[in-house]
Scaffold this motif. Structure first.
Motif: not given
Length: 783
Positions: A759-783
């Motif tokens: 996930x590549x994200x851009x918070x186009x509207x937020x507050x100054x004290x928010x903690x945004x995250x421009x990249x997120x990677x998720x992997x979940x599996x069983x083997x």
């Protein structure tokens, strides 16, 4: 592997043994055929009487057993034809390499050469299929007579097993190694060969749906980047028929009633290591429902009453599944009205001009046939009652063929059996029917080791034990352990799907978790005990009720890092909560009128205050809508979710309130938005939240075998309200809340080890004290 003589000498001696045996058998058969032709011609009318019978050459098989097999007794008058029959019986017994019968005056001499016994059976060259699995395939067995023809059949069975795994070039050769005392070792030499893959899967004649969309329908897959890990791209001829049925069902569910498959061509590549598989199809036109009416040919049955329960409306895309659903509703109404032996037959009128199908449901009286009994065989582990409760009928009830077919599908859907066959046959009278259920059990337990990674909790190890058919009762038992860098969870869950033999599910969950998230300045420990019941309220609606007892404690790390508000939460210590709650779920994503669309509605509440340290009402709701467009190539989804926490008594702590994570609001860290301690930035959560998520998933034009698709999304959400919270004199930012807006782009990669999402994200509207995250990677599996 070595058996008998050393190395190649042993195998050469084994081959020489078979060759010599075959030559001797040929010479003997030729001589015997010549002598018996002469013997039969000369003695058509002659009879024999033998005062003595001499048996020679037998070492393992007794004389009396040989005479019994031949059907000859001393002093018995025998014709030449009867002597020939005795000879044939001895040959057919499979005990002898050769047999000779020679009359000598009043004496009959029987000379036999016994086949050797098998000392040991072994396999050489097999890596893909283990010895235990191969042993189960062969009919030859140790300490029994070696039969060359049976050994050849065993070799063919082994080769077929490899063929089913896509190794069409596999060769199996039975070899024998001679031992003393007329014993041999039987060795199956196996050349496994390479997997023959589906190199290319394509379609001819499809105009509405693309090749990539149709490939997702089939069970057979095209070889891709991870061909060494995926078995679905292996060419298996028996899978083609199932694929053809899947393709028909796909088109019929979308109104293409004239669809047909003209041919399926499988062409072997020049290198003989793959197939080009081509489905030649004819789609036809899409039809929709026209007029839907109901008529009754059964006295005392009002057609209007049954017409009222139909849900199909003109203009809906035709689907046979929808017609079956309407018949089920009418028959269910007949049961409620105590109307027996009612049959509903759909009569379809085709209108080619406007491409519609008029459906007339004809209600009539069916034959008076009853279920005499239900016989179940093959269930060595699963109890009879687990299978019987899949049938809505019992012994003595009216027989309904459609209900039996649906019951068969429910039995297969349990996924407890390799095969499940349900057939009806005539019982003790023409008015009675016996339903035969023949199943073959398969393993239902699994022990999995997995890995997880998320930017929120880091890397982790997951161990899970699952038994889906616990002690054959149809119950499920699950033990979980997961450990990430910042979170650990231990849990056990149990579920009984048919409490008291009814469609009433009972669940029990016990879990313990610890978290040390870097997003907060405190740690948490929680222990949860939760029994629950769930049952249907309608065709697509289900209600779950639960009781929850939980103990949650906030633990401080460094007192200098905590704010005054969190200090109050830590000082409260472990808090015990006792609550009852419910969740109502309405889901049409699989059973709705449109196979390309569906909706999910969820609404739940928890009421705390039955003892414990807190009293509150937590209310949550969710609406999810999904629609496929552009011939199912693009998936649109929208989610609206919200919650309200109304606190009455006790400590309203940060961990009790709503905290939005990436699953609710993307583009921010867990706890990245909402009220926050103005002094040290601690996330305080909120009593109310509202979020909306919109997403469009689409192909990127890359080869389908890469398994990569794209998505764009827009999220908007808000978290606010700290009423009934002891601020302890601290100052708070963002208590009143504001809506944040996020735009994002996702790369979805379906890998063999699990779904990977960037996930590549851009918070186009937020507050100054928010903690945004421009990249997120998720992997979940069983083997």
């Amino acid at each position: 592997m070595r058996l008998g003589l050393e190395g190649g000498a042993a195998k050469r001696q084994g081959r020489a043994y078979i060759a010599t045996g075959l030559l001797q058998a040929f010479v003997f058969c030729a001589a015997t055929a010549t002598s018996y032709t002469y013997f039969t011609a000369e003695a058509q009318a002659q009879t024999y009487r033998f005062d003595s019978v001499i048996v020679e050459g037998n070492a393992r098989i007794g004389q009396s057993a040989i005479l019994s097999q031949a059907g000859i007794a001393r002093g018995q008058n025998l014709s030449a034809g009867q002597l020939n029959d005795a000879y044939q019986r001895l040959v057919a017994s499979g005990l002898f390499e050769s047999v000779a019968i020679a009359p000598q005056g009043n004496t009959l001499r029987i000379t036999v050469v016994e086949l050797p016994t098998i000392n040991r059976i072994s396999f050489e060259g097999n890596r893909r299929i283990k010895d235990d699995a191969l042993t189960a395939l062969v009919s030859s067995s140790e300490r029994r007579v070696f039969n060359p023809s049976l050994a050849e059949k065993d070799a063919a069975a082994i080769a077929e097993a490899y063929s089913n795994e896509g190794r069409l070039a596999a060769r199996v050769t039975p070899r024998v190694i001679k031992r003393r005392d007329n014993r041999v070792d039987l060795v199956f030499e196996i050349f496994e060969g390479d997997i023959v893959e589906v190199e290319r899967l394509s379609f001819v004649g499809n105009r509405v749906f693309s090749d990539s969309r149709l490939r997702r329908v089939l069970g057979t897959k095209q070889a891709g980047l991870f061909r060494t890990l995926i078995k679905a791209d292996t060419f298996v001829a028996d899978r083609i028929e199932a694929d053809k049925q899947m393709l028909r069902d796909f088109y019929l569910s979308r109104g293409y009633v004239d669809f047909r498959i003209n041919s399926v061509n499988a062409e072997l590549t020049q290198e003989r290591d793959g197939y080009f598989l081509v489905f030649n199809v004819q789609e036809g036109q899409q039809f929709k429902f026209g007029q839907v009416t109901t008529v009754s040919e059964m006295p005392g049955v009002d057609a209007d009453e049954y017409q009222a329960v139909t849900k199909i409306r003109p203009g809906v895309v035709y689907s046979p599944a929808l017609v079956e659903q309407e018949i089920s509703r009418m028959e269910a109404l007949a049961i409620r009205n105590t109307v027996d032996f009612m049959r509903v037959e759909p009569r379809i009128t085709r209108n080619d001009r406007d491409l519609t199908l008029d459906i007339e449901f004809v209600i009539s009286r069916g034959p008076r046939v009853f279920v005499e009994r239900i016989d179940i065989e093959g269930n060595t582990t699963t109890l009879d009652r687990v299978i019987r409760r899949q049938f809505p009928v019992a012994e003595g009830d009216p027989f309904n063929p459609r209900e039996i077919r649906e019951s068969a599908e429910r039995i297969r859907a349990l996924d407890y059996f390799e095969t499940a066959q349900v057939n009806a046959r005539e019982g003790s009278s023409p008015e009675q029917v016996i339903v035969d259920v023949d199943v073959a059990e398969k393993p239902t337990g699994s022990l999995s080791f997995g890995g997880t990674f998320s930017t929120a909790n880091g890397f982790g190890l997951a161990i899970s034990f699952v038994e889906r058919n616990f002690v054959g009762r149809g119950q499920s038992l699950k033990l979980d352990f997961s450990s990430a860098e910042e979170a650990e969870t231990y849990g056990i869950s149990f579920r009984e799907p048919a409490l008291l033999g009814r469609d009433l599910g009972f669940g029990l969950q016990l879990s313990y978790s610890e978290s040390e998230s870097s997003s907060y300045t405190f740690d948490t420990e929680s222990l949860i005990f939760q029994p629950s019941l769930d049952f249907p309220l309608s065709e697509n609606g289900r209600l779950s009720v639960r009781y929850t007892a939980e103990s949650i404690e906030v633990l401080g790390r460094d007192p200098s890092e905590n704010g005054v508000i969190i200090d109050d939460d830590i000082a409260a210590g472990a808090q015990f909560r006792s609550s009852v709650g419910y969740t109502y779920t309405y889901d049409t994503r699989r059973s709705g009128l449109d196979p390309t669309a569906g909706v999910l509605l969820q609404f739940g509440q928890d009421f705390a205050g039955l003892g414990g340290d807190s009293k509150f009402i937590r209310t949550t709701g969710k609406v999810v809508g999904q629609k496929r467009i552009f011939n199912d190539e693009v998936i649109l989804s929208a989610t609206l979710e919200g919650g309200v926490l109304s606190w009455s008594e006790g400590n309203n702590r940060a961990i009790d309130r709503f905290i939005l994570g990436p699953n609710i609001m993307r583009g921010f860290e867990p706890g990245g938005i909402g009220p926050r301690d103005a002094n040290n930035g601690d996330a305080l959560g909120g009593n109310m939240f509202l979020s909306a998520r919109f997403e469009a998933e689409f192909p990127l034009g890359l080869p389908e075998e890469y398994g990569i698709r794209g998505a764009v999304f827009y999220d908007v959400g808000n978290l606010w309200d700290l009423s009934d919270v002891n601020l302890n004199g601290g100052s708070v930012q963002g208590e009143d809340g504001s809506f944040r807006h996020v735009l994002g782009l996702s790369i979805l990669w379906d890998t063999p080890i699990g779904p990977l999402r960037f996930n590549f994200t851009d918070a186009i509207k937020k507050e100054d004290f928010d903690r945004d995250q421009s990249f997120d990677l998720t992997l979940s599996t069983s083997f």
